[in-house]
Scaffold this motif. Structure first.
Motif, PDB file in Angstrom:
ATOM      1  N   GLY A 363      -0.523 -27.841 -13.400  1.00 33.70           N
ATOM      2  CA  GLY A 363       0.146 -29.110 -14.499  1.00 33.70           C
ATOM      3  C   GLY A 363       1.245 -29.186 -13.622  1.00 33.70           C
ATOM      4  N   GLU A 364       1.799 -30.087 -14.968  1.00 31.35           N
ATOM      5  CA  GLU A 364       2.913 -30.376 -14.186  1.00 31.35           C
ATOM      6  C   GLU A 364       4.396 -29.771 -13.538  1.00 31.35           C
ATOM      7  N   LEU A 365       4.359 -30.358 -12.220  1.00 26.06           N
ATOM      8  CA  LEU A 365       5.649 -28.911 -11.034  1.00 26.06           C
ATOM      9  C   LEU A 365       6.657 -28.904 -11.967  1.00 26.06           C
ATOM     10  N   HIS A 366       7.777 -28.114 -11.553  1.00 24.90           N
ATOM     11  CA  HIS A 366       8.757 -28.525 -12.158  1.00 24.90           C
ATOM     12  C   HIS A 366       9.430 -28.022 -11.180  1.00 24.90           C
ATOM     13  N   GLN A 367      10.488 -29.669 -10.718  1.00 27.16           N
ATOM     14  CA  GLN A 367      10.616 -30.467  -9.958  1.00 27.16           C
ATOM     15  C   GLN A 367      12.317 -29.604  -9.176  1.00 27.16           C
ATOM     16  N   ALA A 368      12.605 -29.543 -10.631  1.00 27.46           N
ATOM     17  CA  ALA A 368      14.518 -29.072 -10.081  1.00 27.46           C
ATOM     18  C   ALA A 368      14.603 -27.664  -9.766  1.00 27.46           C
ATOM     19  N   ARG A 369      13.356 -26.828  -9.996  1.00 23.48           N
ATOM     20  CA  ARG A 369      13.116 -25.109  -9.759  1.00 23.48           C
ATOM     21  C   ARG A 369      12.933 -25.675  -8.277  1.00 23.48           C
ATOM     22  N   LEU A 370      11.565 -26.201  -7.358  1.00 25.00           N
ATOM     23  CA  LEU A 370      11.225 -26.420  -7.233  1.00 25.00           C
ATOM     24  C   LEU A 370      11.707 -26.640  -5.756  1.00 25.00           C
ATOM     25  N   ALA A 371      13.113 -27.379  -5.811  1.00 27.31           N
ATOM     26  CA  ALA A 371      14.348 -28.176  -5.324  1.00 27.31           C
ATOM     27  C   ALA A 371      15.415 -26.607  -4.529  1.00 27.31           C
ATOM     28  N   HIS A 372      15.530 -26.007  -6.068  1.00 28.26           N
ATOM     29  CA  HIS A 372      16.448 -25.281  -5.952  1.00 28.26           C
ATOM     30  C   HIS A 372      15.742 -23.861  -4.860  1.00 28.26           C
ATOM     31  N   HIS A 373      14.768 -23.148  -4.807  1.00 30.66           N
ATOM     32  CA  HIS A 373      14.177 -22.594  -4.598  1.00 30.66           C
ATOM     33  C   HIS A 373      14.325 -22.615  -2.523  1.00 30.66           C
ATOM     34  N   TRP A 374      13.004 -24.103  -2.623  1.00 29.13           N
ATOM     35  CA  TRP A 374      12.781 -24.408  -1.395  1.00 29.13           C
ATOM     36  C   TRP A 374      14.051 -24.447  -0.342  1.00 29.13           C
ATOM     37  N   ARG A 375      15.763 -24.786  -1.098  1.00 34.81           N
ATOM     38  CA  ARG A 375      16.303 -24.800  -0.747  1.00 34.81           C
ATOM     39  C   ARG A 375      16.901 -23.392  -0.117  1.00 34.81           C
ATOM     40  N   LEU A 376      16.762 -22.513  -1.097  1.00 33.39           N
ATOM     41  CA  LEU A 376      17.680 -21.433  -0.950  1.00 33.39           C
ATOM     42  C   LEU A 376      16.847 -20.542  -0.280  1.00 33.39           C
ATOM     43  N   ALA A 377      15.147 -20.750  -0.134  1.00 24.80           N
ATOM     44  CA  ALA A 377      14.132 -20.268   0.698  1.00 24.80           C
ATOM     45  C   ALA A 377      14.544 -20.757   2.294  1.00 24.80           C
ATOM     46  N   GLY A 378      15.429 -21.604   2.610  1.00 21.90           N
ATOM     47  CA  GLY A 378      16.151 -22.372   3.731  1.00 21.90           C
ATOM     48  C   GLY A 378      14.504 -23.009   4.764  1.00 21.90           C
ATOM     49  N   GLU A 379      14.539 -24.168   3.617  1.00 25.28           N
ATOM     50  CA  GLU A 379      13.035 -25.037   3.606  1.00 25.28           C
ATOM     51  C   GLU A 379      13.464 -25.932   3.246  1.00 25.28           C
ATOM     52  N   PRO A 380      15.166 -26.798   3.596  1.00 26.27           N
ATOM     53  CA  PRO A 380      15.345 -28.489   3.358  1.00 26.27           C
ATOM     54  C   PRO A 380      14.386 -29.276   3.510  1.00 26.27           C
ATOM     55  N   ALA A 381      13.490 -29.377   4.301  1.00 26.13           N
ATOM     56  CA  ALA A 381      12.290 -30.116   3.981  1.00 26.13           C
ATOM     57  C   ALA A 381      11.898 -30.646   3.029  1.00 26.13           C
ATOM     58  N   ARG A 382      11.591 -29.095   2.485  1.00 29.52           N
ATOM     59  CA  ARG A 382      10.530 -28.792   1.033  1.00 29.52           C
ATOM     60  C   ARG A 382      11.222 -29.453   0.019  1.00 29.52           C
ATOM     61  N   ALA A 383      13.026 -28.873   0.008  1.00 31.51           N
ATOM     62  CA  ALA A 383      13.337 -29.127  -0.661  1.00 31.51           C
ATOM     63  C   ALA A 383      13.884 -30.426  -1.574  1.00 31.51           C
ATOM     64  N   LEU A 384      13.901 -31.154   0.191  1.00 29.55           N
ATOM     65  CA  LEU A 384      14.540 -32.863  -0.253  1.00 29.55           C
ATOM     66  C   LEU A 384      13.616 -33.446  -1.462  1.00 29.55           C
ATOM     67  N   PRO A 385      12.337 -33.296  -0.798  1.00 37.94           N
ATOM     68  CA  PRO A 385      11.343 -34.279  -2.168  1.00 37.94           C
ATOM     69  C   PRO A 385      11.608 -33.846  -4.067  1.00 37.94           C
ATOM     70  N   ALA A 386      11.596 -33.002  -3.276  1.00 35.92           N
ATOM     71  CA  ALA A 386      11.636 -31.828  -4.936  1.00 35.92           C
ATOM     72  C   ALA A 386      12.987 -31.989  -5.599  1.00 35.92           C
ATOM     73  N   ALA A 387      14.057 -32.301  -4.894  1.00 33.00           N
ATOM     74  CA  ALA A 387      15.165 -32.963  -5.674  1.00 33.00           C
ATOM     75  C   ALA A 387      15.195 -34.292  -5.854  1.00 33.00           C
ATOM     76  N   VAL A 388      14.418 -35.198  -5.218  1.00 30.89           N
ATOM     77  CA  VAL A 388      14.736 -36.380  -5.352  1.00 30.89           C
ATOM     78  C   VAL A 388      13.718 -37.169  -7.209  1.00 30.89           C
ATOM     79  N   ALA A 389      12.824 -36.098  -6.624  1.00 31.57           N
ATOM     80  CA  ALA A 389      11.710 -36.485  -8.053  1.00 31.57           C
ATOM     81  C   ALA A 389      12.711 -35.329  -9.307  1.00 31.57           C
ATOM     82  N   ALA A 390      12.858 -34.634  -8.854  1.00 29.73           N
ATOM     83  CA  ALA A 390      13.936 -34.060 -10.152  1.00 29.73           C
ATOM     84  C   ALA A 390      14.622 -35.306 -10.475  1.00 29.73           C
ATOM     85  N   ALA A 391      15.639 -35.453 -10.084  1.00 31.32           N
ATOM     86  CA  ALA A 391      16.218 -36.731 -10.091  1.00 31.32           C
ATOM     87  C   ALA A 391      15.974 -37.695 -10.967  1.00 31.32           C
ATOM     88  N   GLN A 392      14.801 -38.488 -10.670  1.00 33.64           N
ATOM     89  CA  GLN A 392      13.805 -39.859 -11.009  1.00 33.64           C
ATOM     90  C   GLN A 392      13.598 -39.600 -12.578  1.00 33.64           C
TER      91      GLN A 392
END
Length: 965
Positions: A363-392
């Motif tokens: 189903g639908e991804l929780h983009q804001a949560r996804l960005a948060h967790h990838w960022r704190l997991a030390g994965e900025p490359a995976r966090a950035l697309p999720a942050a942009v999708a959450a903003a949109q």
């Protein structure tokens, strides 16, 4: 669990205290028993409540024994009762020898007790008889704290006594720490057994709500908390009074971080959990609440039965709250405490498992949560697309504050090493626009400057337009106008850009009160928009500006029709800012120049609800509520206006949005006579309005003059008005006529008080301006002329005060304002007409009637300074202001019914009086009603005057008498 802030008030428990008192004494007949068991987590205020209720029961004549259970198992039989008896005996005076003898006899019985064939039953019977002797016919209340540690003998005694086996009237009040009642705890069985009794109640003591949290924290800190500080205390404490007091004490003393007291308390509670429950709490603290059960299972990878058992234990220990949508920490402080208990690798591992679980979920991804967790997991490359999708996604749902947060996070991620290559210009543009929409005007301008620096070269036409929009929203109107002019002449300005710049400039000129210029620019914008496809926004803005201009200067009906059409167009297109703009100008026109106040207030409030749905609560909703406030002020509904202001201020507006609201609140403060609050608001507006236009500056200076006159500083009022007369570019003759009236009134007051000499030059200039306003208003629309005529009537009457006030001129002013349904200036005019009549010693009866009418209106409004002036004149002239004063001592005159005692109070004054009757201080009432303490003082003073009392006790007695009736 008690805080060392022992002076903190008992907040939010008044109803519970009354319920317990009634259950323990009020509903208990002679010879019966009753019990109330208060359950709740540590720190929720059980011990404090026991003390408060015990003191009140003692005042009611009950004999109260107070003891505490010890955390030492069954090693000390009947310890809480023994402790209570010893405490009671120590407090007895020499005159209570008989009672003391009974207490010591019972204590000696315990000391002499030996194991025998009679068993425990005989002991319980002897204890019951001993308590009966001590009570001496009085109701006996046994208060026990920390009952979760109760010994076996005391449990048996409670069952024996509450079952009615003892011969005495007994009530028991006990506190139980809920998180301790786990598994096969013996007290659980006792409470289950006792619940069957009709007179036994078990009440769960909930945390405080948000309002209670703010009141308690403010009491500890000693001042009202800022919105940010109040939010932080609420989020971190979860409403737990002990935690609130600790956090507030740290705030008061300037300590950062978390106190060791709180840290150790929460760590001890977490450490007491079983192993898997410990892991559950750590996982929820690391996640984004609510954490769904399926997600927790993916992160912890425990078998389902073990996970459920672990979660159940965490909930039972009052560390988690379980709901249909997932698990939450009961206190966010737990997350702060546990953040330092995991190794960095453990924390990043948990965040990675959360991100993987979210990615794998159907189903639908929780983009804001996804960005948060990838960022704190030390994965900025995976966090950035999720942050942009959450903003949109947030923008699509009009969640501009959330969108701004996500765009800002994306900007930060884009700068991290190892992140994806992205268009920073695009990110900056989105972040600036979302900041503008959610009211972060300074942030929007800063991001725009960064965008211009990244782009380099000469600013583009689009950049000029955007900067102008942001400057206008920030209240910097002069700079905004310059930016629009630059955009219109920029070499790269396309037809669409020119239409946009012209439409926005027309709207800005409208806000500045330059209606003719606004109409001209609006026509240009509409001509340009006709050549451009998809220019709905430009058409809406220009139509609203043109409709307002036409309605003000030429034809009200035609202008209103254009504005209503603009609103329909905006609603069909669905763009939030267009809808907001159309509502705003329609409401402004109705409540302002056209004086259709009731409809204008309805439109403003309906528009506020609509734009709140569209995510523009902090900006456009605030401005619409300010318009509603002004309309309510003019029709005399000041109490309702005050509520609207309080609701709008919760958005914490900034820039031009804050200006509108602060000016609206200041009108109320000046009317109420709250000099300190009015001055504070005026200073804030003056700071924001650097470079502002006449439409805000003239009302600012008018209010400053009005405030200065109530203070008796007529020279300061004169200076404010003379400054306002230099604002000559506005077409708004309504606000200018109000300013001129204040100027002439200041000169008249100076003449009457003889404290400041009248300035003939100022008077001449004011009269010339009044004549110019009269000539200019002759070409304005009829409703505009009507309002201006009312102010000109006041001006003419004020001039007459300089050489002998003319009552006929004041009678004309009364008629003008009565016809417009503006009670405040009508009441003021009645005061002056009465004053003129009394000065001429003619028609004294008419003067008395005028004063009574003015007095009734001023009291109903809550206009304290005006009320005082009316009362002072009436006192000098020996004119009774109340009908009952005129008939006092007349034979056969019936006393006024009690039911009418509160009839003179406004709705707001009744609210304040009810809280006074609850025993709240002015500061506490202000926190409850979101009003300044000074304003509450004004209300209380006015209540005392109306009820003819001198003290809060007398006022409270009247309130309680009428409530019983």
């Amino acid at each position: 669990m008690a805080s060392d802030v022992d002076t903190a008030p008992l907040v939010g428990r008044a109803e519970l205290v009354q319920t317990v008192r009634t259950a323990l004494l009020g509903d208990v007949s002679h010879g019966q028993t009753a019990a109330v068991f208060l359950t709740g987590e540590s720190g929720v205020g059980k011990t404090r409540l026991l003390g408060e209720i015990g003191a009140q029961l003692r005042d009611q004549g009950a004999l109260v024994l107070t003891g505490s259970c010890l955390d030492i198992g069954d090693a000390s039989p009947l310890h809480p009762l023994l402790q209570a008896l010893r405490r009671f005996d120590a407090d007895l005076s020499a005159s209570q020898a008989r009672t003391s003898s009974a207490v010591r006899g019972l204590l000696q019985m315990f000391a002499d007790e030996t194991a025998g064939p009679d068993g425990a039953g005989a002991l319980l019977e002897r204890v019951s008889r001993g308590l009966h002797l001590i009570a001496e016919g009085r109701p006996l209340v046994l208060i026990l704290d920390d009952l979760q540690w109760v010994d076996r003998s005391t449990r048996q005694l409670l069952l024996y006594l509450l079952a009615g086996l003892g011969d005495l009237q007994l009530s028991v009040l006990a506190a139980v720490r809920a998180e301790s009642l786990q598994g096969a705890h013996p007290l659980r069985r006792v409470l289950t057994e006792l619940r069957r009794l009709r007179t036994v109640r078990v009440l769960d003591l909930a945390p405080l709500d948000r309002a209670g949290t703010e009141r308690l924290a403010a009491a500890v800190v000693g001042r009202t908390l800022s919105a940010d500080a109040a939010e932080q205390v609420w989020q971190r404490s979860g409403g737990n009074p002990f935690v609130i007091e600790e956090l507030a004490r740290d705030l008061r003393d300037g300590r950062d971080g978390l106190s060791e007291t709180l840290r150790e308390i929460f760590l001890a509670r977490v450490d007491a959990l079983p192993q898997h429950a410990h892991a559950v709490v750590h996982a929820v603290a690391t996640g984004v609440e609510p954490v769904q059960h399926w997600m927790l299972a993916q992160v912890l990878r425990l078998p389902e039965e073990e996970l459920i058992e672990a979660a159940r234990a965490a909930v039972a220990h009052r560390l988690l709250v379980g709901a249909d949508d997932g698990y939450r920490l009961r206190h966010r402080l737990v997350a702060e405490v546990l953040a330092h208990e995991l190794l960095p690798a453990e924390r990043s591992g948990l965040h990675r498992r959360y991100a993987e679980a979210l990615t794998a979920a159907p189903g639908e991804l929780h983009q804001a949560r996804l960005a948060h967790h990838w960022r704190l997991a030390g994965e900025p490359a995976r966090a950035l697309p999720a942050a942009v999708a959450a903003a949109q996604e947030a923008e699509r749902l009009h969640g501009y504050a959330e969108a701004h947060r996500h765009w800002s996070a994306a900007l930060q991620l884009a700068g991290d090493p190892g992140s994806l290559a992205v268009d920073r210009v695009e990110l900056l543009g989105h972040a600036a626009e979302s900041a503008h929409h959610c009211g972060e005007h300074a942030r929007a301008l800063a991001l725009l400057e960064e965008l211009a620096a990244v782009q380099g070269g000469e600013p583009t036409c689009a950049l000029h337009i955007r900067r102008a929009r942001y400057l206008a929203a920030a209240g910097r109107s002069a700079l905004a106008e310059e930016e629009y002019q630059r955009a219109l002449v920029a070499a790269d300005c396309s037809p669409r850009d020119r239409a946009t710049a012209a439409a926005h400039l027309a709207e800005l000129l409208l806000h500045l009160g330059r209606y003719a210029d606004a109409g001209q620019r609006a026509r240009e914008a509409l001509e340009l928009a006709a050549t451009v496809e998809g220019s709905t926004t430009e058409v809406v803005l220009a139509s609203a500006a043109l409709g307002f201009s036409d309605a003000y200067l030429e034809d009200p009906d035609a202008g209103l029709a254009v504005m209503r059409q603009a609103l329909d167009t905006a609603e069909r297109a669905g763009k939030p800012e267009d809808v907001a703009c159309a509502y705003l100008h329609l409401a402004e026109l109705l409540t302002g120049p056209l004086n259709i106040l009731e409809e204008g207030v309805v439109v403003a409030r309906r528009g506020a609800e609509r734009v709140a749905e569209l995510g523009l609560g902090r900006t456009w909703e605030t401005r619409l509520l300010a318009i509603a406030t002004n309309g309510l002020f003019r029709v005399g509904q000041w109490a309702e206006a005050e509520k609207v202001v309080a609701a709008a201020l919760r958005h914490r507006p900034s820039g031009a949005d804050a200006v509108e609201l602060l000016l609206a609140r200041c009108r109320l403060s000046v009317g109420y006579g709250d000099i300190e609050a009015a001055g504070r608001d005026l200073d804030a507006v003056a700071t924001v309005l650097a470079g502002g236009g006449a439409r805000h500056v003239i009302p600012l200076l008018t209010l400053r003059a009005g405030l200065a006159m109530w203070e008796g500083r007529h020279d300061v009022a004169r200076q404010a008005v003379q400054r306002g007369l230099t604002e000559s570019r506005s077409d708004d003759v309504t606000i200018l006529s109000a300013l001129v009236w204040h100027g002439l009134r200041a000169e008249a007051e100076a003449h009457a008080s003889r404290t400041v000499a009248v300035d003939p030059t100022a008077v001449r200039r004011l009269r010339e301006t009044a004549e110019r306003v009269a000539r200019k208003s002759a070409s304005a629309a009829r409703p505009v002329r009507s309002v201006v005529d009312g102010f000109l009537a006041l001006c003419a009457a004020e001039v007459s005060r300089l050489d002998g006030s003319d009552p006929e001129l004041w009678a004309n002013s009364v008629a003008e304002w009565d016809r417009r349904n503006h009670p405040y200036p009508a009441a003021y005019s009645r005061l002056r007409q009465a004053e003129a009549l009394l000065a001429r010693r003619s028609r004294v009866a008419t003067a008395g009637k005028l004063l009574r009418e003015a007095y009734g209106v001023a009291q109903g409004l809550g206009a304290v300074p005006l009320t005082s002036e009316i009362r002072e004149l009436a006192g000098r002239a020996r004119v009774p202001l109340e009908e009952r004063e005129a008939t006092n001592g007349t034979p056969g005159t019936a006393a006024e019914p009690v039911d009418d005692e509160l009839a003179a109070l406004t709705v707001r004054e009744r609210e304040v009086l009810s809280l006074v009757a609850e025993g709240l201080t002015n500061k506490e009432i202000g926190q409850r009603l979101f009003i300044s303490e000074r304003t509450i003082g004004v209300h209380v003073s006015h209540i005392f005057d109306k009820l003819q009392v001198r003290t809060r006790v007398q006022a409270s007695a009247i309130q309680l008498r009428n409530r019983r009736g």
